[in-house]
Structure formats: C-alpha cells, structure tokens
Scaffold this motif. Structure first.
Motif, PDB file in Angstrom:
ATOM      1  N   GLU A  23      -4.450  40.729  98.496  1.00 40.84           N
ATOM      2  CA  GLU A  23      -4.103  39.637  97.727  1.00 40.84           C
ATOM      3  C   GLU A  23      -3.473  38.624  98.488  1.00 40.84           C
ATOM      4  O   GLU A  23      -2.437  39.012  99.148  1.00 40.84           O
ATOM      5  CB  GLU A  23      -3.517  40.155  96.240  1.00 40.84           C
ATOM      6  CG  GLU A  23      -4.488  40.695  95.358  1.00 40.84           C
ATOM      7  CD  GLU A  23      -3.746  40.689  94.047  1.00 40.84           C
ATOM      8  OE1 GLU A  23      -4.177  40.313  93.035  1.00 40.84           O
ATOM      9  OE2 GLU A  23      -2.547  41.332  94.126  1.00 40.84           O
ATOM     10  N   THR A  71      -9.834  39.502  95.243  1.00 43.27           N
ATOM     11  CA  THR A  71      -9.291  40.733  95.380  1.00 43.27           C
ATOM     12  C   THR A  71      -8.652  40.848  94.033  1.00 43.27           C
ATOM     13  O   THR A  71      -7.687  40.041  93.799  1.00 43.27           O
ATOM     14  CB  THR A  71      -8.393  41.069  96.493  1.00 43.27           C
ATOM     15  OG1 THR A  71      -9.217  40.866  97.651  1.00 43.27           O
ATOM     16  CG2 THR A  71      -7.925  42.590  96.620  1.00 43.27           C
ATOM     17  N   VAL A  72      -8.708  41.845  93.456  1.00 47.66           N
ATOM     18  CA  VAL A  72      -8.062  42.104  91.948  1.00 47.66           C
ATOM     19  C   VAL A  72      -7.740  43.623  91.843  1.00 47.66           C
ATOM     20  O   VAL A  72      -8.588  44.511  92.027  1.00 47.66           O
ATOM     21  CB  VAL A  72      -8.620  41.483  90.971  1.00 47.66           C
ATOM     22  CG1 VAL A  72     -10.127  42.382  90.755  1.00 47.66           C
ATOM     23  CG2 VAL A  72      -8.004  41.369  89.659  1.00 47.66           C
ATOM     24  N   ARG A  73      -6.662  43.593  91.369  1.00 48.90           N
ATOM     25  CA  ARG A  73      -6.051  45.201  90.999  1.00 48.90           C
ATOM     26  C   ARG A  73      -6.769  45.807  89.734  1.00 48.90           C
ATOM     27  O   ARG A  73      -6.906  45.075  88.713  1.00 48.90           O
ATOM     28  CB  ARG A  73      -4.560  44.940  90.886  1.00 48.90           C
ATOM     29  CG  ARG A  73      -4.026  46.255  90.468  1.00 48.90           C
ATOM     30  CD  ARG A  73      -2.487  46.493  89.986  1.00 48.90           C
ATOM     31  NE  ARG A  73      -1.921  47.631  89.822  1.00 48.90           N
ATOM     32  CZ  ARG A  73      -0.611  47.770  89.064  1.00 48.90           C
ATOM     33  NH1 ARG A  73       0.130  46.800  88.822  1.00 48.90           N
ATOM     34  NH2 ARG A  73      -0.230  49.148  89.138  1.00 48.90           N
ATOM     35  N   GLY A  96      -3.273  31.103  94.540  1.00 43.11           N
ATOM     36  CA  GLY A  96      -3.883  32.735  94.929  1.00 43.11           C
ATOM     37  C   GLY A  96      -4.806  32.709  95.871  1.00 43.11           C
ATOM     38  O   GLY A  96      -5.168  31.652  96.772  1.00 43.11           O
ATOM     39  N   ASP A  97      -5.793  33.804  95.693  1.00 41.77           N
ATOM     40  CA  ASP A  97      -6.857  34.123  96.733  1.00 41.77           C
ATOM     41  C   ASP A  97      -7.697  32.786  96.922  1.00 41.77           C
ATOM     42  O   ASP A  97      -8.011  32.545  98.047  1.00 41.77           O
ATOM     43  CB  ASP A  97      -7.733  35.273  96.151  1.00 41.77           C
ATOM     44  CG  ASP A  97      -7.079  36.527  95.834  1.00 41.77           C
ATOM     45  OD1 ASP A  97      -5.905  36.528  96.340  1.00 41.77           O
ATOM     46  OD2 ASP A  97      -7.733  37.347  95.419  1.00 41.77           O
ATOM     47  N   ILE A 101       1.777  42.148  94.474  1.00 42.29           N
ATOM     48  CA  ILE A 101       0.607  41.771  95.397  1.00 42.29           C
ATOM     49  C   ILE A 101       0.086  43.120  95.882  1.00 42.29           C
ATOM     50  O   ILE A 101       0.603  43.813  96.396  1.00 42.29           O
ATOM     51  CB  ILE A 101       1.227  41.105  96.624  1.00 42.29           C
ATOM     52  CG1 ILE A 101       2.358  39.990  96.194  1.00 42.29           C
ATOM     53  CG2 ILE A 101       0.228  40.398  97.535  1.00 42.29           C
ATOM     54  CD1 ILE A 101       3.031  39.215  97.482  1.00 42.29           C
ATOM     55  N   HIS A 155     -12.520  44.316  95.986  1.00 35.87           N
ATOM     56  CA  HIS A 155     -12.791  43.204  96.759  1.00 35.87           C
ATOM     57  C   HIS A 155     -14.076  42.819  96.889  1.00 35.87           C
ATOM     58  O   HIS A 155     -14.748  43.820  97.059  1.00 35.87           O
ATOM     59  CB  HIS A 155     -12.028  43.233  98.115  1.00 35.87           C
ATOM     60  CG  HIS A 155     -12.435  42.279  99.062  1.00 35.87           C
ATOM     61  ND1 HIS A 155     -12.381  40.916  98.739  1.00 35.87           N
ATOM     62  CD2 HIS A 155     -12.731  42.157 100.440  1.00 35.87           C
ATOM     63  CE1 HIS A 155     -12.629  40.000  99.909  1.00 35.87           C
ATOM     64  NE2 HIS A 155     -12.934  40.974 100.949  1.00 35.87           N
ATOM     65  N   PRO A 168      -7.541  48.093  94.214  1.00 36.52           N
ATOM     66  CA  PRO A 168      -7.931  46.784  94.278  1.00 36.52           C
ATOM     67  C   PRO A 168      -9.131  46.427  94.624  1.00 36.52           C
ATOM     68  O   PRO A 168      -9.685  46.953  95.701  1.00 36.52           O
ATOM     69  CB  PRO A 168      -6.938  46.276  95.346  1.00 36.52           C
ATOM     70  CG  PRO A 168      -6.584  47.573  96.167  1.00 36.52           C
ATOM     71  CD  PRO A 168      -6.672  48.669  95.277  1.00 36.52           C
ATOM     72  N   HIS A 198      -0.897  35.231  97.619  1.00 37.74           N
ATOM     73  CA  HIS A 198      -0.082  34.017  96.792  1.00 37.74           C
ATOM     74  C   HIS A 198       0.746  32.977  97.274  1.00 37.74           C
ATOM     75  O   HIS A 198       1.160  33.100  98.325  1.00 37.74           O
ATOM     76  CB  HIS A 198       1.065  35.007  95.912  1.00 37.74           C
ATOM     77  CG  HIS A 198       0.309  36.084  94.856  1.00 37.74           C
ATOM     78  ND1 HIS A 198      -0.155  35.573  93.838  1.00 37.74           N
ATOM     79  CD2 HIS A 198       0.478  37.340  94.910  1.00 37.74           C
ATOM     80  CE1 HIS A 198      -0.404  36.737  93.104  1.00 37.74           C
ATOM     81  NE2 HIS A 198      -0.287  37.795  93.554  1.00 37.74           N
ATOM     82  N   LYS A 242     -10.644  34.319  92.414  1.00 38.08           N
ATOM     83  CA  LYS A 242      -9.940  35.481  93.113  1.00 38.08           C
ATOM     84  C   LYS A 242     -11.036  36.311  93.890  1.00 38.08           C
ATOM     85  O   LYS A 242     -12.525  35.871  93.606  1.00 38.08           O
ATOM     86  CB  LYS A 242      -9.651  36.309  91.945  1.00 38.08           C
ATOM     87  CG  LYS A 242      -8.613  36.230  90.986  1.00 38.08           C
ATOM     88  CD  LYS A 242      -7.241  36.312  91.730  1.00 38.08           C
ATOM     89  CE  LYS A 242      -6.917  37.762  92.058  1.00 38.08           C
ATOM     90  NZ  LYS A 242      -5.856  37.932  92.785  1.00 38.08           N
TER      91      LYS A 242
END
Length: 413
Positions: free
Chosen positions: A223, A370-372, A203-204, A219, A346, A344, A225, A368
C-alpha cells in the motif's frame, strides 16, 4: 549493522549514470503525468532470473513484469520496459520471480508520478519502509520459519530508505508531504507520532476526494499513502515516529521505533497549506443490482502434511484455472478471507473501488490496487476491466503468493 559487518544484498543501479552505485531501495524514478517511461533493464544477477513488476501502474500487459506473459529475464540478458505514466501518485517496482527472496534481498524501489500544478509545501519526502532479518553473521536470512510462512518474512532491522531507523531533521511549524510505501514482505506499519495527526490526501491510485485525518496510519504491504504532517514540536526536541502494535491474526506484533525526528527552527516563513488543494474528485463506478459478481475465497492451511498451503477458490497457483472477462466489463469481486490471518489483496494493471467490508459501506471512495482483507472478513470491490491481456491477482505477502495464493485473469475482446 552489527559492528560494521557488510551484508550481501541484491540491488538496482542506474546504469545511465556511470558513477552510480547499487542501492536499497533502488533509484527513485520521477515522471510527470503523460510522460513515456523507458527502462532498459539488464539482469546482472549471476544465478537468478528476474523481472520488474511496476506495482500499481496502469500499463500494457506485456510491460507488467509477469514472466508468464513477457518471459523472465535471464542472467546477462536484457528487457526494455516502455509505458506511459497515466496516473499521478506514488508507485513502486519489484521482481515477480521468486518474489519472496528477491524482495527480501533488496530488489525494490519507488516511482513517483507528479500531477501538473501540485501545491507547494515546506518539504517533500518519499519514504520506503521495509524490514530485514539478519543472521548471526549479519547476512540476510532467507530460510523461512513457521512465522515467516504464516505472516510473511519479518526482521528486527527496520529500514527507512535503506537506513536502519534513521534520524531526520525537520523544522518546527512547517508542513511536510510524505509519500509512503510499505515494501516489506510481511510487516505492517501502524505509524504514529505523539502529539501529531496525519492528514491523508492520497493513496494507491492518487488523490482522495476529501481529506482524512488519523492518529495511526496503518499501511499493509504494497500500500501507499500520501500524507501531510505539520511539525508541532518545539525546536530542540526529538521525537520518534513509531509503529503501534498490529493484530495480524495468528499473532499481535508489538510496536517498534521507525525513525527519529530532530526538530529545528525554520529558515524561512512556513508555507500556508490548504489540504483540500491536494484532493481530486473521483467518480464512483456504476454498480447496480444487475452487475455480475465473482467470489474469491482466500484459504490458508498452515498444518497441511505436505507443508503450508495458500489458495484462492481451493486452487494453488500455478496449477490454477485462469478466469476470463471481456474488455470493458464491470464486475463486483467479493473477496472472502477464510483464514485466521491477514491477506493484503493486490490486482495488477487496474485500480478498483472498495464498496464495503462485511456489509458496511466503505467510508470514503478511493482508487486502490492493494487492500487489506482481515481474518474472516469479506470485502466487495468494483472492478472495470480496461486493458487486454493476462493479469495477476494475489496476496501481496510474497510468501503467500508464491505459496499458492495467486490467480490469473485473462481480459479478452
């Protein structure tokens, strides 16, 4: 699109190759872990200042593209970015001045950092996902309507590596490695391919500690993947990679086609792939009951009399008070989304670990950036401040970040 109409865009060109042309997305930069990356950037935009932010990379603060730190690059001026590629993974670059418009016009590109001895697969692809909204003349529509403000700009033209809904050739029985970044302003992609599973290995922040499999790969903007996909369809068939409907808050956006896969026969014996070879151990940050915690409340007011407002702790960037942390400090950041829509989140210059969502522990440890954060959801993140200087944190939807949902972090000695 639209009978061959030419669309005016802003784009990056590799000036080190005299025959190169400007492209959307910008040139793929490839490096190995430990390499020094030097980018001599010249701004040839006639009427815009700009910078390059290296999204997800751990680097010195004055190389991060924050105009408040290194200054904006004015037309016909230059700036040299120099930093070390510390981490393996897919990253990307884009401006951090008038980000909403400059990204929508096409200023973004991928950067791939390879780890030593990466396993072999039958095919590798870097896929940059985006969408763009064109007006009746085939030009990029920059005027934001109410939905663009609430959700980030959305358009009906779906792009993969700058091509509208392309058609790719794949071989039956082979395993491909797809490194995917969502470079769209506001659109979420929930990728699905009938009869197939995505095997997520990174991931990130690079490799995951264990393999994850999923039928739908969600996504958020910003982000990345890293997935393995074994082509299970028969030669001669065609299949569409689609995005499922996504409930963003404020509205559920319908599904759509992303790109076509044309399945052929393999030209040689497919590689036998062990997904576990793509993973790597991750050490959990040592959070305890004594670890200090900060709270960040993400607010949105779409009905404000002076226009929509997006805030962090009731402050609107750039009229916000920077927070201060000491180098090496370990903190828990509680991100509380008070609004009805997704954001999201960041953080520049460092990776974090998601601890839990609404009190439910995150199922897998991961690095991570960036995360939702869903509507009325609370995420707790473990963050260690490891580089001196001023750093930004913000909603990755640039219409929200430019609209006030941005903060500044000063890391001091």
């Amino acid at each position: 699109r639209g009978g061959g109409a030419r669309t005016a865009v802003a784009a990056y060109r590799d000036a080190g190759r005299p025959t190169s042309t400007a492209t959307v997305p910008g040139p793929l930069i490839v490096a190995d872990v430990g390499d020094t990356i030097v980018v001599r950037f010249s701004n040839r935009l006639a009427d815009r200042t700009t910078t390059i932010h290296w999204h997800g990379l751990r680097l010195p603060a004055d190389m991060d593209g924050n105009p408040a730190v290194s200054g904006a690059v004015y037309p016909d001026r230059s700036f040299t970015y120099t930093f070390t590629a510390r981490d393996a993974g897919l990253f990307w670059y884009h401006p951090h001045v008038d980000t909403d418009e400059q990204m929508e016009l096409g200023l973004y590109g991928p950067l791939l950092v390879r780890a030593p001895g990466e396993p072999v697969v039958d095919a590798e692809r870097v896929l940059v996902l985006d969408d763009v909204d064109l007006d009746e003349d085939g030009q990029v529509r920059l005027t934001a309507d109410a939905d663009d403000v609430a959700l980030g700009r959305h358009g009906d033209v779906i792009l993969v590596n700058g091509v509208e809904r392309p058609s790719l050739e794949v071989a039956a029985g082979t395993t491909e490695r797809w490194r995917i970044v969502n470079a769209a302003n506001g659109r979420y992609f929930a990728l699905e391919l009938a009869g197939h599973e995505f095997v997520v290995v990174g991931g990130d922040g690079g490799p995951l500690p264990s393999v994850q499999t999923t039928d739908v790969l969600l996504i958020a903007p910003g982000e990345r993947h890293d997935v393995l996909l074994t082509i299970a369809a028969d030669p001669g068939t065609r299949a569409w990679l689609r995005s499922a409907a996504v409930d963003r808050g404020h509205a559920e956006l319908p599904g759509f086609d992303v790109m076509e896969l044309r399945v052929g026969s393999p030209t040689m014996e497919p590689v036998i792939v062990d997904p576990e070879r793509f993973t790597a151990a991750i050490e959990a940050l040592p959070i305890s009951a004594q670890t200090p915690e900060r709270t960040f409340r993400l607010g949105e007011d779409l009905d404000h009399p002076n226009g929509p407002r997006f805030s962090i702790n009731d402050e609107l960037w750039p009229f916000n008070t920077p927070i201060v942390a000491a180098l090496g400090d370990l903190e828990v950041w509680s991100i509380e989304n008070e609004g009805d829509g997704d954001h999201p989140f960041h953080l520049h210059g460092v990776f974090f670990q998601v601890l839990d969502r609404d009190g439910i522990a995150e199922p897998q440890l991961a690095w991570k950036d960036t995360v939702r954060v869903g509507p009325h959801e609370t995420l707790r993140l473990a963050v260690r401040h490891e580089t001196l200087g001023m750093w930004m944190y913000h909603c990755q939807i640039p219409e929200h970040a430019e609209g006030g949902m941005t903060g500044d972090l000063m890391v001091t000695e």
